[in-house]
Write an enzyme that holds these catalytic residues in place. Structure first.
Site, PDB file in Angstrom:
ATOM      1  N   LYS A  86       0.857  -1.195   0.000  1.00 31.08           N
ATOM      2  CA  LYS A  86       0.000   0.000   0.000  1.00 31.08           C
ATOM      3  C   LYS A  86       0.886   1.235   0.000  1.00 31.08           C
ATOM      4  O   LYS A  86       1.841   1.297   0.778  1.00 31.08           O
ATOM      5  CB  LYS A  86      -0.890  -0.034   1.246  1.00 31.08           C
ATOM      6  CG  LYS A  86      -1.609   1.242   1.550  1.00 31.08           C
ATOM      7  CD  LYS A  86      -1.461   1.678   3.016  1.00 31.08           C
ATOM      8  CE  LYS A  86      -0.071   2.125   3.383  1.00 31.08           C
ATOM      9  NZ  LYS A  86       0.097   2.765   4.687  1.00 31.08           N
ATOM     10  N   ASP A 103      -4.682   0.719   9.025  1.00 28.05           N
ATOM     11  CA  ASP A 103      -4.470   0.514   7.583  1.00 28.05           C
ATOM     12  C   ASP A 103      -5.273  -0.656   7.036  1.00 28.05           C
ATOM     13  O   ASP A 103      -5.289  -0.888   5.836  1.00 28.05           O
ATOM     14  CB  ASP A 103      -2.983   0.184   7.333  1.00 28.05           C
ATOM     15  CG  ASP A 103      -2.196   1.422   6.985  1.00 28.05           C
ATOM     16  OD1 ASP A 103      -2.816   2.446   6.656  1.00 28.05           O
ATOM     17  OD2 ASP A 103      -0.960   1.339   7.041  1.00 28.05           O
TER      18      ASP A 103
HETATM   19  O1  C5P Z   1      -3.360   1.077  13.716  1.00 27.17           O
HETATM   20  P1  C5P Z   1      -1.890   0.875  13.595  1.00 27.17           P
HETATM   21  O2  C5P Z   1      -1.395  -0.329  14.318  1.00 27.17           O
HETATM   22  O3  C5P Z   1      -1.400   0.995  12.200  1.00 27.17           O
HETATM   23  O4  C5P Z   1      -1.274   2.146  14.326  1.00 27.17           O
HETATM   24  C1  C5P Z   1      -0.038   2.151  14.971  1.00 27.17           C
HETATM   25  C2  C5P Z   1       0.041   3.389  15.843  1.00 27.17           C
HETATM   26  O5  C5P Z   1       0.080   4.557  15.025  1.00 27.17           O
HETATM   27  C3  C5P Z   1      -1.135   3.601  16.771  1.00 27.17           C
HETATM   28  O6  C5P Z   1      -0.976   2.920  17.976  1.00 27.17           O
HETATM   29  C4  C5P Z   1      -1.109   5.101  16.970  1.00 27.17           C
HETATM   30  O7  C5P Z   1      -0.109   5.451  17.903  1.00 27.17           O
HETATM   31  C5  C5P Z   1      -0.646   5.610  15.618  1.00 27.17           C
HETATM   32  N1  C5P Z   1      -1.772   5.994  14.745  1.00 27.17           N
HETATM   33  C6  C5P Z   1      -2.443   7.183  14.971  1.00 27.17           C
HETATM   34  N2  C5P Z   1      -3.475   7.538  14.156  1.00 27.17           N
HETATM   35  C7  C5P Z   1      -3.846   6.762  13.112  1.00 27.17           C
HETATM   36  C8  C5P Z   1      -3.170   5.546  12.853  1.00 27.17           C
HETATM   37  C9  C5P Z   1      -2.128   5.189  13.698  1.00 27.17           C
HETATM   38  O8  C5P Z   1      -2.111   7.918  15.891  1.00 27.17           O
HETATM   39  N3  C5P Z   1      -4.864   7.138  12.340  1.00 27.17           N
END
Ligand code: C5P
Length: 276
Positions: free
Chosen positions: A14, A130
């Site tokens: 992606k 994601d």
């Molecule tokens: O959801 P994912 O595991 O990809 O996200 C990893 C970290 O990135 C989250 O714990 C958060 O700290 C940050 N994040 C965020 N806002 C988003 C996606 C991710 O703050 N929209």
């Protein structure tokens, strides 16, 4: 009745062509506005329904990838409520800003839907911000914290080079290092782009707000971007996601291959791709 025949799935990389951070929710998650596309490189999975989940990781990027319940593919089978035997043939670098783990998990969900005839249970965003966009991997605008997805009409053929300099950047650290979470969104309506050059020109008016903090945390990302921007065939170079993978857009596959050949450095992952 679930079929016990293996289902093959491709989990494409992606790429965030743009990534605006437009706010922060009370739970700490950030609001995004992003143009997302998918590459013709990715991981390959084979998924068979089973009485208990088992994961084996193979392929050139298998090193360090967990083969237990820490792997998102395992969590995806749990989320679906269907144990599975999963072979994950890993080609994409991990923690690289190109959604490798999320795309793998989405591929498991698609495979289990096919094998069982059941639909994917809601709430896939719990597996990662994601994940929802990776379920039907096609060009889309992504908003909210990743759960609001607007599919886009097919884009012109875009050729690119992906470059990962071999450093892992932890997404929470990058968000934490953002100077401001309140930045302007992309334009309210997106135009149609007749070709890659027009798209690249339009993208110059957009940003990846995570690029400056990631460059501070891992200065080699800045070196990658400088090298890509110096290439005469490069229309636009930018970081994807929270990095460290960067991309350079160009007009033909041959040009993408020429940049890739010139920029190769031992230890860097350099990949000419077509984006859709
Ligand atoms: O959801 P994912 O595991 O990809 O996200 C990893 C970290 O990135 C989250 O714990 C958060 O700290 C940050 N994040 C965020 N806002 C988003 C996606 C991710 O703050 N929209």
């Amino acid at each position: 009745m679930p079929t016990e025949r293996p289902v093959q799935e491709f989990a494409p990389a992606k790429i965030n062509l743009s990534l605006h951070v437009t706010g922060r929710r009370s739970d700490g998650y950030h609001l995004l506005d992003s143009l997302v596309v998918f590459a013709d490189v990715g991981d390959h999975l084979q998924v068979t329904t089973a009485s208990e989940t088992r994961v084996s990781v193979t392929g050139p990027r298998a090193d360090g990838v967990p083969d237990d319940a820490r792997n998102l593919v395992w969590k995806a089978a749990d989320h679906f409520g269907q144990p599975a035997d999963i072979t994950l043939d890993k080609y994409l670098p991990a923690a690289a800003g190109i959604g490798g783990g999320s795309s793998d998990a989405a591929a498991v969900l698609r495979a289990l839907a096919q094998a069982t005839g059941r639909s994917i249970p809601p709430g896939t965003d719990r597996l990662g911000a994601d994940l929802p966009v990776c379920i039907a991997p096609q060009a889309a605008r992504l908003q909210g914290v990743g759960e609001l997805i607007t599919p886009l009409p097919p884009l012109p053929a875009i050729h690119a080079v992906l470059v990962n300099p071999g450093v892992e950047v932890a997404t929470p650290k990058v968000f934490a290092a953002l100077r401001s979470a309140d930045n302007p969104p992309m334009f309210a309506t997106l135009p149609q782009w007749p070709d890659a050059a027009t798209l690249a020109q339009w993208l110059r008016g957009t940003r990846n707000d995570l690029e400056p903090p990631s460059v501070i945390l891992a200065p080699v990302i800045g070196d990658v971007l400088t090298r890509l921007r110096r290439q005469p065939e490069c229309l636009l170079a930018r970081m994807s996601g929270s990095g460290a993978t960067c991309f350079a857009l160009t007009t033909t596959r041959a040009r993408a291959e020429a940049i890739a050949a010139r920029i190769a450095v031992p230890g860097w992952w350099v990949q000419p791709v077509t984006l859709t």
